[in-house]
Design a protein around this motif. Structure first.
Motif, PDB file in Angstrom:
ATOM      1  N   GLN A 134       9.419 -22.218  -7.603  1.00 62.43           N
ATOM      2  CA  GLN A 134      11.070 -22.507  -8.522  1.00 62.43           C
ATOM      3  C   GLN A 134      12.774 -23.011  -7.519  1.00 62.43           C
ATOM      4  OE1 GLN A 134       9.396 -21.447 -12.134  1.00 62.43           O
ATOM      5  NE2 GLN A 134       8.319 -23.151 -12.358  1.00 62.43           N
ATOM      6  N   ILE A 135      12.756 -21.208  -7.186  1.00 66.95           N
ATOM      7  CA  ILE A 135      14.054 -20.653  -7.347  1.00 66.95           C
ATOM      8  C   ILE A 135      14.380 -21.760  -6.461  1.00 66.95           C
ATOM      9  CG2 ILE A 135      15.346 -18.925  -6.283  1.00 66.95           C
ATOM     10  CD1 ILE A 135      13.815 -17.130  -7.910  1.00 66.95           C
ATOM     11  N   PHE A 136      13.023 -21.512  -5.017  1.00 65.80           N
ATOM     12  CA  PHE A 136      13.375 -22.492  -3.868  1.00 65.80           C
ATOM     13  C   PHE A 136      13.632 -23.736  -3.760  1.00 65.80           C
ATOM     14  CE2 PHE A 136      11.946 -25.387   0.180  1.00 65.80           C
ATOM     15  CZ  PHE A 136      12.482 -24.334   1.347  1.00 65.80           C
ATOM     16  N   VAL A 193      17.502 -26.399  -3.134  1.00 65.49           N
ATOM     17  CA  VAL A 193      16.928 -27.353  -1.995  1.00 65.49           C
ATOM     18  C   VAL A 193      17.610 -29.150  -2.902  1.00 65.49           C
ATOM     19  CG1 VAL A 193      15.221 -29.674  -1.574  1.00 65.49           C
ATOM     20  CG2 VAL A 193      14.896 -27.599  -0.935  1.00 65.49           C
ATOM     21  N   SER A 194      17.213 -28.882  -4.932  1.00 65.16           N
ATOM     22  CA  SER A 194      18.416 -29.873  -4.896  1.00 65.16           C
ATOM     23  C   SER A 194      19.437 -29.083  -5.261  1.00 65.16           C
ATOM     24  CB  SER A 194      17.357 -29.202  -7.142  1.00 65.16           C
ATOM     25  OG  SER A 194      17.966 -30.272  -7.525  1.00 65.16           O
ATOM     26  N   VAL A 195      20.035 -28.185  -5.453  1.00 66.74           N
ATOM     27  CA  VAL A 195      21.582 -28.306  -5.264  1.00 66.74           C
ATOM     28  C   VAL A 195      22.384 -28.973  -3.547  1.00 66.74           C
ATOM     29  CG1 VAL A 195      23.244 -26.292  -5.237  1.00 66.74           C
ATOM     30  CG2 VAL A 195      21.427 -26.506  -6.264  1.00 66.74           C
ATOM     31  N   ASN A 196      21.306 -28.290  -2.849  1.00 70.66           N
ATOM     32  CA  ASN A 196      22.212 -28.991  -1.229  1.00 70.66           C
ATOM     33  C   ASN A 196      22.150 -30.809  -1.611  1.00 70.66           C
ATOM     34  OD1 ASN A 196      22.846 -28.353   0.899  1.00 70.66           O
ATOM     35  ND2 ASN A 196      20.890 -29.135   2.090  1.00 70.66           N
ATOM     36  N   ILE A 197      21.010 -30.957  -2.499  1.00 73.55           N
ATOM     37  CA  ILE A 197      20.998 -33.019  -2.217  1.00 73.55           C
ATOM     38  C   ILE A 197      21.738 -33.452  -3.021  1.00 73.55           C
ATOM     39  CG2 ILE A 197      19.471 -34.537  -2.868  1.00 73.55           C
ATOM     40  CD1 ILE A 197      17.358 -32.994  -2.309  1.00 73.55           C
ATOM     41  N   LEU A 198      22.298 -32.371  -4.369  1.00 73.26           N
ATOM     42  CA  LEU A 198      23.234 -32.934  -5.182  1.00 73.26           C
ATOM     43  C   LEU A 198      24.593 -32.594  -4.866  1.00 73.26           C
ATOM     44  CD1 LEU A 198      21.296 -31.564  -8.551  1.00 73.26           C
ATOM     45  CD2 LEU A 198      21.794 -34.255  -7.512  1.00 73.26           C
ATOM     46  N   SER A 199      24.457 -31.491  -3.652  1.00 67.52           N
ATOM     47  CA  SER A 199      25.871 -31.505  -3.210  1.00 67.52           C
ATOM     48  C   SER A 199      26.066 -32.118  -2.116  1.00 67.52           C
ATOM     49  CB  SER A 199      26.112 -29.965  -3.274  1.00 67.52           C
ATOM     50  OG  SER A 199      25.309 -29.445  -2.361  1.00 67.52           O
ATOM     51  N   VAL A 246      25.548 -29.938   2.018  1.00 64.33           N
ATOM     52  CA  VAL A 246      26.573 -29.625   2.560  1.00 64.33           C
ATOM     53  C   VAL A 246      26.267 -28.653   3.450  1.00 64.33           C
ATOM     54  CG1 VAL A 246      28.454 -29.914   0.325  1.00 64.33           C
ATOM     55  CG2 VAL A 246      27.006 -28.233   0.354  1.00 64.33           C
ATOM     56  N   PHE A 247      25.166 -27.789   2.554  1.00 68.50           N
ATOM     57  CA  PHE A 247      24.857 -26.637   4.125  1.00 68.50           C
ATOM     58  C   PHE A 247      22.892 -26.755   4.848  1.00 68.50           C
ATOM     59  CE2 PHE A 247      24.811 -25.134  -0.277  1.00 68.50           C
ATOM     60  CZ  PHE A 247      25.648 -24.427  -0.461  1.00 68.50           C
ATOM     61  N   SER A 248      23.028 -26.138   5.600  1.00 65.51           N
ATOM     62  CA  SER A 248      22.541 -26.607   7.219  1.00 65.51           C
ATOM     63  C   SER A 248      20.666 -26.416   7.168  1.00 65.51           C
ATOM     64  CB  SER A 248      22.512 -25.663   8.177  1.00 65.51           C
ATOM     65  OG  SER A 248      22.720 -23.941   7.951  1.00 65.51           O
ATOM     66  N   GLN A 249      19.832 -26.744   6.930  1.00 67.47           N
ATOM     67  CA  GLN A 249      18.786 -26.567   6.771  1.00 67.47           C
ATOM     68  C   GLN A 249      18.384 -25.321   6.895  1.00 67.47           C
ATOM     69  OE1 GLN A 249      15.935 -29.341   9.243  1.00 67.47           O
ATOM     70  NE2 GLN A 249      16.800 -31.007   7.360  1.00 67.47           N
ATOM     71  N   ARG A 250      18.372 -24.850   7.777  1.00 76.76           N
ATOM     72  CA  ARG A 250      18.489 -23.442   8.274  1.00 76.76           C
ATOM     73  C   ARG A 250      18.758 -22.466   7.058  1.00 76.76           C
ATOM     74  NH1 ARG A 250      20.586 -19.740  13.318  1.00 76.76           N
ATOM     75  NH2 ARG A 250      19.350 -17.293  12.818  1.00 76.76           N
ATOM     76  N   PHE A 251      19.855 -22.131   6.801  1.00 76.23           N
ATOM     77  CA  PHE A 251      20.548 -21.763   5.515  1.00 76.23           C
ATOM     78  C   PHE A 251      20.278 -21.888   3.948  1.00 76.23           C
ATOM     79  CE2 PHE A 251      23.401 -21.781   1.242  1.00 76.23           C
ATOM     80  CZ  PHE A 251      24.149 -20.779   1.600  1.00 76.23           C
ATOM     81  N   VAL A 252      19.348 -22.912   3.909  1.00 75.73           N
ATOM     82  CA  VAL A 252      18.995 -23.511   2.905  1.00 75.73           C
ATOM     83  C   VAL A 252      17.223 -23.134   2.522  1.00 75.73           C
ATOM     84  CG1 VAL A 252      17.362 -25.589   1.969  1.00 75.73           C
ATOM     85  CG2 VAL A 252      19.906 -25.851   2.355  1.00 75.73           C
ATOM     86  N   LEU A 300      16.771 -20.035   4.106  1.00 69.80           N
ATOM     87  CA  LEU A 300      17.225 -18.642   4.325  1.00 69.80           C
ATOM     88  C   LEU A 300      17.883 -18.313   2.962  1.00 69.80           C
ATOM     89  CD1 LEU A 300      19.064 -17.595   7.362  1.00 69.80           C
ATOM     90  CD2 LEU A 300      16.658 -17.173   6.985  1.00 69.80           C
ATOM     91  N   ALA A 301      18.218 -19.294   2.076  1.00 67.34           N
ATOM     92  CA  ALA A 301      18.673 -18.591   0.754  1.00 67.34           C
ATOM     93  C   ALA A 301      17.986 -18.660  -0.047  1.00 67.34           C
ATOM     94  CB  ALA A 301      19.916 -19.748   0.520  1.00 67.34           C
ATOM     95  N   GLY A 302      16.677 -20.198   0.433  1.00 66.18           N
ATOM     96  CA  GLY A 302      15.063 -20.102  -1.131  1.00 66.18           C
ATOM     97  C   GLY A 302      14.813 -19.010  -0.657  1.00 66.18           C
ATOM     98  N   ILE A 303      14.452 -18.051   0.349  1.00 68.95           N
ATOM     99  CA  ILE A 303      13.566 -17.060   0.340  1.00 68.95           C
ATOM    100  C   ILE A 303      14.159 -15.939   0.231  1.00 68.95           C
ATOM    101  CG2 ILE A 303      12.584 -15.946   2.442  1.00 68.95           C
ATOM    102  CD1 ILE A 303      11.919 -18.066   4.193  1.00 68.95           C
TER     103      ILE A 303
END
Length: 287
Positions: free
Chosen positions: A16-18, A22-28, A31-37, A39-42
């Motif tokens: 759910q946190i992941f 993902v949703s924040v990145n899409i709505l923005s 702006v974040f790379s897939q690698r950041f998404v 790592l940040a998700g984990i």
């Protein structure tokens, strides 16, 4: 058995946190790379899960804060940094409760008992549930992102960003208050269905409010456009009147010059005509 239950709970919470990341990145606008998404998700999933066992749903404040700061590093305005995670929480809650209500309905139609524990009754079930949640989050977030990026919605949101932020903050507080009350009763089916209907109603109300504001903004733009066009038309009319007055004056002067020249020619007064030409007509040629 307790270890398995703990593992299943961790899987769902991390997923759910992941989904939130993902949703924040899409709505923005990604702006974040897939690698950041990833790592940040984990990382947020692990930290958020640990906090969840201590402060429960208040761990979302930590997640929202981290995502807000992350968006700020991408030069997003503060209202956008705050609104985006809140909108993501709202979408995720609605998607989750739609899935739960759908599953409860299926089990009731098949006359099979179901409680919330069925969602965490096995590793495969939890993984399947998490994958469906991730897919739905991606699809819904993409659709909402395209909608709010349209010119009319983007303009309305930018002009009423503080209003939208206030509405989302109040809505998220209401939603998680009801979820907390639901957890006190161990997530009975009746409360899940009731909360699902309530949360969907809140989302629909926000959508209707946004639509009304968009229409109001469009009407305001049309009025402003009409006022600008009216002002430009008035300036054009004034300019035409000035040109008309200048033409009338030129016509009057032209007739006077021709009449004077005609008089000099008729009287054969060449000397006076030359003097008139030098003093009256020749200066006009310099202009």
């Amino acid at each position: 058995m307790e270890l398995e239950s703990l593992l299943l709970t961790v899987i769902i919470i991390v997923n759910q946190i992941f989904c939130i990341v993902v949703s924040v990145n899409i709505l923005s606008k990604k702006v974040f790379s897939q690698r950041f998404v990833l790592l940040a998700g984990i990382l947020l999933g692990i930290c958020g899960t640990v906090l969840f066992f201590y402060v429960e749903y208040y761990s979302l404040v930590f997640i929202a804060g981290i995502l807000t700061l992350a968006l700020r590093t991408k030069n997003k305005h503060w209202p956008v940094c705050i609104v985006t995670p809140l909108l993501t929480f709202l979408l995720l809650v609605v998607i989750t409760y739609l899935m739960d209500t759908f599953l409860i309905g299926i089990f009731r139609l098949t006359n099979r008992p179901m409680d919330y524990g069925i969602l965490t009754s096995g590793v495969l079930t939890s993984i399947l549930y998490s994958m469906i949640l991730l897919i739905l989050t991606y699809v819904v977030s993409t659709g909402v992102s395209r909608l709010i990026r349209s010119k009319s919605y983007k303009t309305a949101i930018n002009k009423n960003v503080y209003l939208f932020a206030s509405i989302l903050i109040i809505t998220v507080i209401i939603i998680y208050s009801f979820i907390y009350i639901e957890s006190l009763y161990h997530f009975p089916n009746e409360i899940i269905i009731f909360n699902g209907i309530l949360f969907i109603t809140l989302l629909v109300m926000i959508a209707i409010t946004t639509f009304i504001l968009v229409k109001i903004n469009q009407r305001r733009v049309e009025i402003e456009k009409q006022e600008i066009e009216q002002y430009q038309l008035e300036k054009y009319i004034v300019a035409l009147e000035k040109v008309s007055d200048d033409m009338s004056g030129f016509k009057h002067d032209y007739i006077n010059i021709l009449a004077s020249l005609h008089g000099y020619i008729m009287n054969a007064d060449k000397e006076t005509m030359d003097e008139y030409f030098k003093s009256t007509i020749k200066p006009l040629l310099k202009d």
